[in-house]
Design a protein around this motif. Structure first.
Motif, short mmCIF file in Angstrom:
data_model
loop_
_atom_site.label_atom_id
_atom_site.label_comp_id
_atom_site.label_asym_id
_atom_site.label_seq_id
_atom_site.Cartn_x
_atom_site.Cartn_y
_atom_site.Cartn_z
N PHE A 168 5.82 13.60 9.87
CA PHE A 168 5.33 12.22 9.83
C PHE A 168 5.31 11.62 11.25
N GLU A 169 6.37 11.90 12.03
CA GLU A 169 6.41 11.42 13.41
C GLU A 169 5.25 11.98 14.22
N SER A 178 5.48 5.86 11.21
CA SER A 178 6.91 5.55 11.24
C SER A 178 7.40 5.27 9.82
N LEU A 179 8.46 5.97 9.48
CA LEU A 179 9.10 5.80 8.18
C LEU A 179 10.38 4.99 8.39
N ILE A 180 10.59 4.01 7.54
CA ILE A 180 11.78 3.18 7.61
C ILE A 180 12.61 3.47 6.36
N ASP A 181 13.90 3.80 6.59
CA ASP A 181 14.80 4.01 5.44
C ASP A 181 14.71 2.81 4.52
N LEU A 238 6.58 3.09 4.23
CA LEU A 238 5.49 3.56 5.10
C LEU A 238 4.36 2.56 4.98
N ASP A 239 4.05 1.89 6.07
CA ASP A 239 2.98 0.90 6.07
C ASP A 239 3.20 -0.16 4.99
N LEU A 278 7.50 5.37 -0.07
CA LEU A 278 7.29 6.81 -0.03
C LEU A 278 8.58 7.47 -0.49
N SER A 279 8.51 8.23 -1.59
CA SER A 279 9.66 8.98 -2.09
C SER A 279 9.48 10.44 -1.72
N VAL A 280 10.53 11.04 -1.14
CA VAL A 280 10.47 12.42 -0.70
C VAL A 280 11.50 13.23 -1.46
N TYR A 281 11.03 14.12 -2.31
CA TYR A 281 11.89 15.01 -3.07
C TYR A 281 11.89 16.38 -2.41
#
Length: 138
Positions: free
Chosen positions: A35-36, A41-44, A67-68, A72-75
Motif C-alpha cells: 500500500f505504501e 496511507s493506511l491509518i490504524d 483508507l481515504d 479497509l479490513s485485512v485478513y
C-alpha cells in the motif's frame, strides 16, 4: 527408554520434519508495504467488534485501517485454502444481511474488504488492484 517410546519419539520427529509450510504466503507487513508503494496511507482504525467487516472469519480477526476516509479490513490467513474458507464463512454469515457497498480483493492467503458505502472511487480501486497484483507476484 523402551522400544515403544523410542519409536513414538521417532514418529513425532518425522511428522514434525515433514510438515509442509506454505512459503507462498503474504505477511501483514508485506501487505502494508505494498500500500505504501502505491502511495496509499493506511491509518490504524478501531472499529466496533459488532461491525460485520471486522468479525472473525474462519478463526481470524482482521487488522482494520482507514483508507481515504473509508474502512479497509485485512485478513491474513496461513494458506490460500484457509482464505477461501474465510470468504465462504463471510458469505454464510452475511447471506441474509443487507450490506453497505464494499469490494473484496483476494490474493494468496489475504482477503481485503474495502467498504466504500456509496460510490467506489475508481482511482482507489485501481491502486488496490495494483497492490493485489504486486502481492501476487511476490
Amino acid at each position: 527408554m523402551n522400544k515403544v517410546a523410542l519409536i513414538f519419539l521417532l514418529m513425532v520427529f518425522l511428522l514434525i520434519g515433514c510438515q509442509v509450510t506454505d512459503s507462498n504466503t503474504i505477511t501483514l507487513e508485506e501487505t502494508l508495504s505494498s500500500f505504501e508503494e502505491q502511495e496509499m496511507s493506511l491509518i490504524d482504525s478501531k472499529v466496533n467488534d459488532k461491525n460485520i467487516f471486522v468479525m472473525k472469519l474462519n478463526g481470524v480477526r482482521p487488522s482494520v485501517y482507514e483508507l481515504d476516509g473509508k474502512m479497509l479490513s485485512v485478513y491474513i490467513y496461513d494458506s490460500t485454502k484457509e482464505r477461501e474458507n474465510g470468504l465462504e464463512d463471510f458469505r454464510k454469515k452475511t447471506e441474509l444481511a443487507n450490506l453497505i457497498s464494499y469490494k473484496v480483493y483476494e490474493v494468496k492467503n489475504v482477503i481485503l474488504f474495502y467498504v466504500y458505502e456509496k460510490n467506489l472511487n475508481s482511482e482507489i480501486d485501481s491502486k488496490i488492484q495494483n497492490v493485489v497484483s504486486k502481492l501476487s507476484e511476490g
